[in-house]
Design a protein around this motif. Structure first.
Motif, PDB file in Angstrom:
ATOM      1  N   ILE A 103      45.275  51.875  42.548  1.00 39.53           N
ATOM      2  CA  ILE A 103      45.117  50.459  42.891  1.00 39.53           C
ATOM      3  C   ILE A 103      45.748  50.173  44.246  1.00 39.53           C
ATOM      4  O   ILE A 103      46.933  50.463  44.480  1.00 39.53           O
ATOM      5  CB  ILE A 103      45.752  49.557  41.809  1.00 39.53           C
ATOM      6  N   ILE A 154      41.817  38.173  38.625  1.00 39.62           N
ATOM      7  CA  ILE A 154      41.785  39.277  37.663  1.00 39.62           C
ATOM      8  C   ILE A 154      42.975  39.207  36.714  1.00 39.62           C
ATOM      9  O   ILE A 154      42.891  39.605  35.545  1.00 39.62           O
ATOM     10  CB  ILE A 154      41.753  40.644  38.402  1.00 39.62           C
ATOM     11  N   LEU A 165      43.620  52.219  38.210  1.00 38.75           N
ATOM     12  CA  LEU A 165      42.763  51.206  37.584  1.00 38.75           C
ATOM     13  C   LEU A 165      42.677  51.433  36.081  1.00 38.75           C
ATOM     14  O   LEU A 165      42.668  50.479  35.293  1.00 38.75           O
ATOM     15  CB  LEU A 165      41.366  51.262  38.212  1.00 38.75           C
ATOM     16  N   HIS A 204      44.448  43.612  44.538  1.00 35.17           N
ATOM     17  CA  HIS A 204      43.675  42.848  43.536  1.00 35.17           C
ATOM     18  C   HIS A 204      43.870  41.366  43.807  1.00 35.17           C
ATOM     19  O   HIS A 204      44.843  40.962  44.454  1.00 35.17           O
ATOM     20  CB  HIS A 204      44.130  43.202  42.108  1.00 35.17           C
ATOM     21  N   VAL A 227      39.301  44.088  42.093  1.00 34.44           N
ATOM     22  CA  VAL A 227      40.316  45.118  42.282  1.00 34.44           C
ATOM     23  C   VAL A 227      39.809  46.106  43.328  1.00 34.44           C
ATOM     24  O   VAL A 227      38.641  46.495  43.312  1.00 34.44           O
ATOM     25  CB  VAL A 227      40.609  45.882  40.970  1.00 34.44           C
TER      26      VAL A 227
END
Length: 327
Positions: free
Chosen positions: A20, A27, A41, A23, A12
């Motif tokens: 964010i 994940i 996050l 990513h 990320v």
């Protein structure tokens, strides 16, 4: 396509305020979390040293520790690596639960193999000690040699099963399809198992038309049949019978191996094709083995596009059927 979507670690990217930015696919798939409504996050991931990891990365250093991480409400042991790259903070999560499971599986494998090898080796050593005794008569010596040879055959079978299973799981086995006479194959399997039948006085009956043929990998089908027959004999009561039968219809050829032995508990049937799995009632017979035979059967059946059907009644016996498509 991006390279980071194919790595095994979850990655990320955030800004300095944990918003964010990006990513990878890992994940989401490995850690089963959704980023659809996540802005920061901390909306999806948290761990005890998150702020410390952020501060270390902002100073230009690398944070790297093994610790539990919460992905939503699911806790996973991870190796967490955090560092700053340009204007972004990279958060990398390596799932250590899978590594631990693999290490545990390896340890179980070594333990199981060691145990199974030590038993016949110990028996052979004992027989050799008795054979060395100068007072032993020739008749006893021949008997001990024969028993030692039987244990050597057991070791050879263990090695063969391990190598075969490894080849199948690594998908290095290449099937060779040809026309197979089912009756002839069953006769050969019966002859191979004759010595086992003799020790328990078990009669093997064959009910297969002599002109029944199927196009398949003959080696794979023969190994499936001998493994099923070996198990049927192993788990049958003494002085009983085992039947190999076969029939066909428009789409399939069905080969069945039926015994009247100890049977399998219904709740254990889903697990019998697992490597090293042995049913809880094996102690009721003198059956020995590593629990690899049916694992081999499962993989071999997959090779020839067949399926295995199991019908068993505890204490009354079992029937294993190989269902082979004609096309």
């Amino acid at each position: 396509m991006r390279i980071i979507d194919f790595v095994s670690e979850g990655i990320v990217s955030t800004d300095h305020n944990l918003n964010i930015v990006d990513h990878n696919d890992t994940i989401s798939t490995v850690f089963e979390i959704s980023f659809q409504r996540a802005v920061k996050l901390t909306d999806v991931i948290s761990f005890s040293k998150m702020n410390e990891a952020l501060q270390i990365s902002l100073k230009g250093s690398v944070f790297s520790e093994q610790l539990p991480v919460f992905f939503g409400i699911k806790k996973t042991e991870c190796k967490v690596t955090v560092f700053m790259e340009g204007p972004l903070i990279r958060w990398i999560f390596k799932n250590l639960d899978d590594v631990k499971m693999l290490e545990s599986a390896k340890a179980d494998f070594v333990s199981a193999v060691s145990h199974e090898f030590m038993t016949p080796l110990g028996i052979i050593e004992g027989f050799l000690e008795m054979i060395r005794d100068p007072k032993i008569d020739e008749r006893s010596k021949e008997k001990y040699i024969e028993r030692a040879e039987n244990q050597l055959k057991r070791l050879e079978k263990l090695v063969d099963q391990l190598l075969s299973l490894s080849a199948l799981e690594m998908e290095t086995y290449i099937p060779k399809f040809s026309i197979v006479n089912i009756y002839q194959m069953a006769q050969e399997a019966k002859e191979e198992m004759a010595y086992r039948c003799k020790t328990k006085n078990i009669n093997v009956e064959i009910e297969i038309p002599e002109n029944l043929f199927v196009k398949t990998d003959g080696t794979a089908l023969y190994r499936i049949t001998t493994n099923l027959l070996s198990n049927a004999i192993k788990y049958s009561w003494e002085n009983s019978s085992v039947k190999i039968s076969a029939k066909e219809d428009e789409k399939f050829v069905r080969i069945s191996v039926e015994d009247h032995g100890i049977g399998i508990k219904s709740e254990e049937i889903p697990r019998i094709f697992e490597r090293f799995y042995r049913a809880s009632n094996v102690s009721e017979t003198d059956a020995k083995g590593m629990g690899l035979g049916l694992a081999l059967v499962k993989h071999l059946a997959k090779i020839i596009n067949a399926k295995i059907e199991v019908n068993s009644k505890y204490t009354f016996g079992s029937t294993f059927t190989v269902v082979i498509p004609k096309r």
